[in-house]
Design an enzyme around this catalytic site. Structure first.
Site, short mmCIF file in Angstrom:
data_model
loop_
_atom_site.label_atom_id
_atom_site.label_comp_id
_atom_site.label_asym_id
_atom_site.label_seq_id
_atom_site.Cartn_x
_atom_site.Cartn_y
_atom_site.Cartn_z
N HIS A 165 -26.28 -31.32 -20.79
CA HIS A 165 -27.28 -31.12 -21.85
C HIS A 165 -28.53 -30.56 -21.19
CE1 HIS A 165 -29.97 -31.72 -25.19
NE2 HIS A 165 -28.94 -32.02 -25.94
N SER A 209 -18.98 -32.63 -31.96
CA SER A 209 -18.10 -33.70 -31.47
C SER A 209 -18.00 -34.88 -32.43
CB SER A 209 -18.53 -34.17 -30.09
OG SER A 209 -19.91 -34.23 -30.02
N LEU A 210 -19.09 -35.23 -33.09
CA LEU A 210 -18.94 -36.27 -34.12
C LEU A 210 -17.98 -35.74 -35.19
CD1 LEU A 210 -22.59 -37.62 -34.53
CD2 LEU A 210 -20.70 -38.70 -33.33
N TRP A 246 -25.37 -43.37 -29.48
CA TRP A 246 -26.54 -42.68 -28.94
C TRP A 246 -26.73 -41.28 -29.51
CZ3 TRP A 246 -29.90 -45.55 -26.38
CH2 TRP A 246 -29.44 -46.74 -25.82
N ALA A 247 -25.77 -40.80 -30.29
CA ALA A 247 -25.87 -39.41 -30.78
C ALA A 247 -27.15 -39.25 -31.59
CB ALA A 247 -24.65 -39.06 -31.63
N GLU A 270 -29.17 -26.38 -34.55
CA GLU A 270 -29.16 -26.64 -33.11
C GLU A 270 -28.64 -25.41 -32.39
OE1 GLU A 270 -28.30 -30.90 -31.82
OE2 GLU A 270 -27.11 -30.73 -33.61
N HIS A 322 -23.32 -34.49 -19.89
CA HIS A 322 -23.46 -34.91 -21.28
C HIS A 322 -22.13 -35.05 -22.01
CE1 HIS A 322 -25.35 -35.34 -25.16
NE2 HIS A 322 -24.83 -34.21 -25.63
N ARG A 329 -25.60 -24.29 -25.18
CA ARG A 329 -26.07 -25.21 -24.13
C ARG A 329 -25.79 -24.74 -22.72
NH1 ARG A 329 -24.66 -30.96 -26.92
NH2 ARG A 329 -26.34 -30.72 -28.40
N ARG A 387 -18.88 -26.83 -25.64
CA ARG A 387 -18.92 -27.34 -27.01
C ARG A 387 -20.16 -26.85 -27.76
NH1 ARG A 387 -21.42 -32.72 -29.10
NH2 ARG A 387 -22.64 -32.40 -27.22
C1 LIG Z 1 -27.19 -39.19 -25.98
C2 LIG Z 1 -26.09 -38.49 -26.72
C3 LIG Z 1 -26.39 -37.72 -27.83
C4 LIG Z 1 -25.37 -37.07 -28.53
N1 LIG Z 1 -25.67 -36.38 -29.66
C5 LIG Z 1 -24.66 -35.86 -30.41
C6 LIG Z 1 -24.91 -35.26 -31.68
O1 LIG Z 1 -26.03 -35.21 -32.14
N2 LIG Z 1 -23.85 -34.76 -32.37
C7 LIG Z 1 -22.58 -34.79 -31.90
O2 LIG Z 1 -21.66 -34.30 -32.55
N3 LIG Z 1 -22.31 -35.37 -30.70
C8 LIG Z 1 -23.31 -35.91 -29.96
N4 LIG Z 1 -23.02 -36.52 -28.78
C9 LIG Z 1 -21.63 -36.61 -28.33
C10 LIG Z 1 -20.93 -37.66 -29.18
O3 LIG Z 1 -21.79 -38.75 -29.38
C11 LIG Z 1 -19.66 -38.14 -28.50
O4 LIG Z 1 -18.89 -37.07 -28.06
C12 LIG Z 1 -18.84 -38.96 -29.48
O5 LIG Z 1 -19.65 -39.96 -30.06
C13 LIG Z 1 -17.65 -39.56 -28.80
O6 LIG Z 1 -17.05 -40.43 -29.71
P1 LIG Z 1 -15.67 -41.14 -29.31
O7 LIG Z 1 -15.30 -41.96 -30.48
O8 LIG Z 1 -14.74 -40.14 -28.81
O9 LIG Z 1 -16.05 -42.05 -28.05
P2 LIG Z 1 -17.30 -43.07 -27.74
O10 LIG Z 1 -18.24 -43.05 -28.88
O11 LIG Z 1 -17.76 -42.71 -26.43
O12 LIG Z 1 -16.56 -44.44 -27.72
C14 LIG Z 1 -15.69 -44.78 -26.67
C15 LIG Z 1 -15.24 -46.19 -26.87
O13 LIG Z 1 -14.17 -46.50 -25.99
C16 LIG Z 1 -14.41 -47.76 -25.37
N5 LIG Z 1 -13.68 -47.76 -24.09
C17 LIG Z 1 -13.79 -46.88 -23.08
N6 LIG Z 1 -12.91 -47.20 -22.10
C18 LIG Z 1 -12.23 -48.29 -22.51
C19 LIG Z 1 -11.21 -49.09 -21.94
N7 LIG Z 1 -10.70 -48.85 -20.72
N8 LIG Z 1 -10.75 -50.16 -22.64
C20 LIG Z 1 -11.27 -50.45 -23.87
N9 LIG Z 1 -12.25 -49.73 -24.45
C21 LIG Z 1 -12.72 -48.66 -23.78
C22 LIG Z 1 -15.92 -47.81 -25.25
O14 LIG Z 1 -16.38 -49.10 -25.02
C23 LIG Z 1 -16.32 -47.23 -26.61
O15 LIG Z 1 -16.24 -48.21 -27.60
C24 LIG Z 1 -24.03 -37.17 -28.07
C25 LIG Z 1 -23.74 -37.93 -26.95
C26 LIG Z 1 -24.75 -38.60 -26.28
C27 LIG Z 1 -24.40 -39.44 -25.09
#
Ligand SMILES: Cc1cc2nc3c(=O)[nH]c(=O)nc-3n(C[C@H](O)[C@H](O)[C@H](O)COP(=O)(O)OP(=O)(O)OC[C@H]3O[C@@H](n4cnc5c(N)ncnc54)[C@H](O)[C@@H]3O)c2cc1C
Length: 548
Positions: free
Chosen positions: A251, A398-399, A65-66, A135, A358, A299, A393
């Site tokens: 957010h 975060s990405l 969703w990022a 941003e 967020h 933010r 943050r």
């Molecule tokens: C709408 C939105 C917009 C954003 N825009 C930005 C942006 O523009 N730039 C930026 O840097 N960041 C942005 N962010 C933040 C960023 O997207 C996230 O912080 C980042 O993608 C998190 O990545 P991750 O790999 O840590 O976890 P996630 O991408 O959240 O993945 C978590 C994974 O863990 C799995 N999981 C969870 N619990 C369990 C369990 N118990 N057992 C097995 N699997 C499990 C889930 O199914 C998922 O696959 C945004 C976030 C949102 C919601």
């Protein structure tokens, strides 16, 4: 996708009612967002046998969703690592760890180059270079993006495709419930539930949690349904320390619709980066005089200003005037489509917006290489608290963190394996966390939104804590929903405890009863772990200094 590769000990026939089957791997990676997929791919390149596990489809994550993009320096544009570090520290409210910030920011260009080599396509400017937007909190145009405002979808697509090409096995719709532990407390695998709720065991030399944040702890959030903090709860139960959990970033601008609950569409900050301004119902600007960066302030500052404006007017939203942005639908197709669905045309009328939960700035305390204080347990991405974000943050960091720390965590596992640091495969056994206290999710979300959002205070935090304590019941963790609810219940307890402890306002932690920042008393992170009864214990500075 649900492939089991040949190098992983594939599930065998059912031998006992619990667990139904067992698998083995060097490393099990939990989560299929940017951090998990990056880590799994890197571990595979390093020759480890890897098993990915994710509780939904591979494509379900926050990552998908990022919108805005990835913050990464291109020295050719006059930007610098020092500038990105300075912006991150300024946003972080005095709690970032500067050496960690420098290390992750400096690792960005190479990590993005590897992401592009894995097939991610970013938008280009007219001169053929990568297009860069700005941003909140950024002093330079350094945020690269894909598909206009669909960066996460492209990152997720490309990484998942590479995982498929490299035949990294991923178990979809399997939820991680608990760690396997050795007699000395090391982690040596996971207890999972399959899609039907049957128990299965993965024995592994190392477990890497990349399970994202916990926006679903609140009624309105930008986060999808998977964001229930399961991995963080699992790590705490395994004895890990967490830090900075009171800093939940709201957010400033999700699309407001009356009575909205659950995931609300985001209106990316890049819309303000390209000229949109926040106004109240009468058209008066919200941000002038609040912060030198105006509508592009960090933010926490913008969310707090909107919250004050709404409170003064008795309103539940403000507006974002984007009518000055030409070609809005082309530049921001995702936001435009979300607006169109509720009958708003951003070219002609202001977009109704409000703050929503967020991003978790805190999480499992880790080194910048993803090591926790528990042997065999690693964490990367939003679940981890490396010290990059501090109290707030910086947008699009975060990405970046998921990419850089995801790779480093895989490398740390490989290094620790080679050094003989990790427990042998056979020693770990499932713990007895098959039962945990659980409160109703709707009640948790209502209480947290009312008492633990922006403008929290001692009495509200205490009310929320006592009502949750009265409502929770021990339940068997025998289904996906109850595993998530148990995690949310534990995280509510922990968050309420640390939010009550920090008697000041800083970054995303805004106390109505302690509105000032207090550097003399509070320029430090709060660390927390669970005691033997499972209750959160906030560590004193002396105790915390020894924790990872
Ligand atoms: C709408 C939105 C917009 C954003 N825009 C930005 C942006 O523009 N730039 C930026 O840097 N960041 C942005 N962010 C933040 C960023 O997207 C996230 O912080 C980042 O993608 C998190 O990545 P991750 O790999 O840590 O976890 P996630 O991408 O959240 O993945 C978590 C994974 O863990 C799995 N999981 C969870 N619990 C369990 C369990 N118990 N057992 C097995 N699997 C499990 C889930 O199914 C998922 O696959 C945004 C976030 C949102 C919601």
């Amino acid at each position: 996708m649900s492939t089991l590769g040949d190098e992983v000990g594939a599930p065998g026939a059912k031998t006992s009612p619990t667990p139904d089957w067992e698998a083995t791997a060097d490393l099990v990676v939990v989560g299929s967002g940017v951090a998990g997929l990056t880590a799994a791919l890197r571990a595979r390149e390093l020759g480890l046998s890897v098993l990915g596990v994710t509780k939904a489809a591979v494509s379900d994550s926050n990552t998908r969703w990022a919108q805005g993009g990835v913050a990464v320096v291109d020295a050719g544009t006059g930007d610098s690592v020092a500038g990105h570090v300075a912006d991150t520290l300024a946003a972080g409210g005095g709690l970032c760890e500067e050496d960690v910030v420098r290390s992750i920011v400096a690792g960005g260009p190479a990590a993005v180059a590897r992401l592009r080599a894995r097939g991610t396509t970013f938008d280009r400017a007219d001169d053929g270079t990568l297009a860069r937007t700005r941003e909140g909190g950024h002093s330079a145009f350094r945020v690269i993006h894909a598909g206009g405002d669909a960066t996460g979808a492209e990152v997720q697509r490309a990484l998942a495709a590479d995982v498929g090409r490299k035949r990294v096995p991923v178990l979809e719709r399997h939820i991680a419930v608990d760690t396997l532990r050795t007699s000395s407390g090391d982690v040596g695998g996971l207890l999972l539930l399959d899609p039907d709720g049957a128990a299965c065991v993965v024995r592994a030399r190392a477990v890497l949690l990349a399970t994202g944040g916990f926006g679903q702890l609140y009624q309105a959030t930008s986060n999808p349904e998977i964001a229930t903090g399961d991995g963080l709860a699992l790590a705490l139960r395994a004895g890990a320390v967490a830090a900075d959990l009171e800093f939940v970033q709201f957010h400033p601008t999700v699309l407001y619709t009356p009575g909205a609950r659950g995931r609300c569409p985001l209106v990316t900050e890049a819309v303000r980066g390209e000229g949109a301004v926040l106004v109240d119902a009468g058209g008066a600007r919200v941000m002038p005089g609040v912060h030198p960066l105006g509508d592009l302030a960090p933010r926490d500052v913008v969310s707090a200003a909107i919250t004050r404006t709404m409170a003064d007017a008795g309103a539940d939203h403000v507006y974002l005037d984007a009518s000055g942005i030409g070609g809005f639908a082309r530049r921001f197709p995702t936001v435009h489509a979300a607006c169109a669905r509720v009958g708003v045309d951003p070219a002609r009328e202001p977009i109704p917006v409000a703050p929503a939960a967020h991003f978790a700035c805190g999480g499992v305390a880790t080194s910048p290489e993803g090591r926790t204080g528990v042997r065999g347990l690693y964490a990367a991405g939003e679940i981890a608290r490396t010290g990059l974000h501090g109290a707030n943050r910086l947008a699009s960091n975060s990405l970046l963190e998921g990419l850089v720390v995801g790779e480093r965590a895989a490398e740390a596992v490989a290094m620790d394996l080679a050094a003989g640091e990790l427990a042998p495969l056979t020693r770990a056994t499932p713990g007895d966390a098959a039962v945990a206290p659980v409160a109703n999710r709707g009640l948790l979300q209502r209480l947290m939104s009312r008492h633990a959002a922006i403008g929290r205070g001692a009495s509200g935090l205490a009310v929320a804590a006592s009502r949750i304590a009265a409502a929770r019941r021990d339940r068997a963790l025998d289904g996906h929903g109850v595993v998530e609810d148990a995690a949310l219940t534990l995280l509510a307890d922990v968050l309420l405890a640390v939010a009550a402890e920090r008697t000041e306002s800083r970054g995303c932690h805004v106390r109505a009863d302690y509105p000032q920042r207090d550097d003399a008393g509070w320029q430090r992170s709060l660390r927390v772990r669970l005691d033997a009864t499972g209750a959160p214990v906030v560590l004193t500075p002396a105790l915390a200094s020894g924790a990872a």
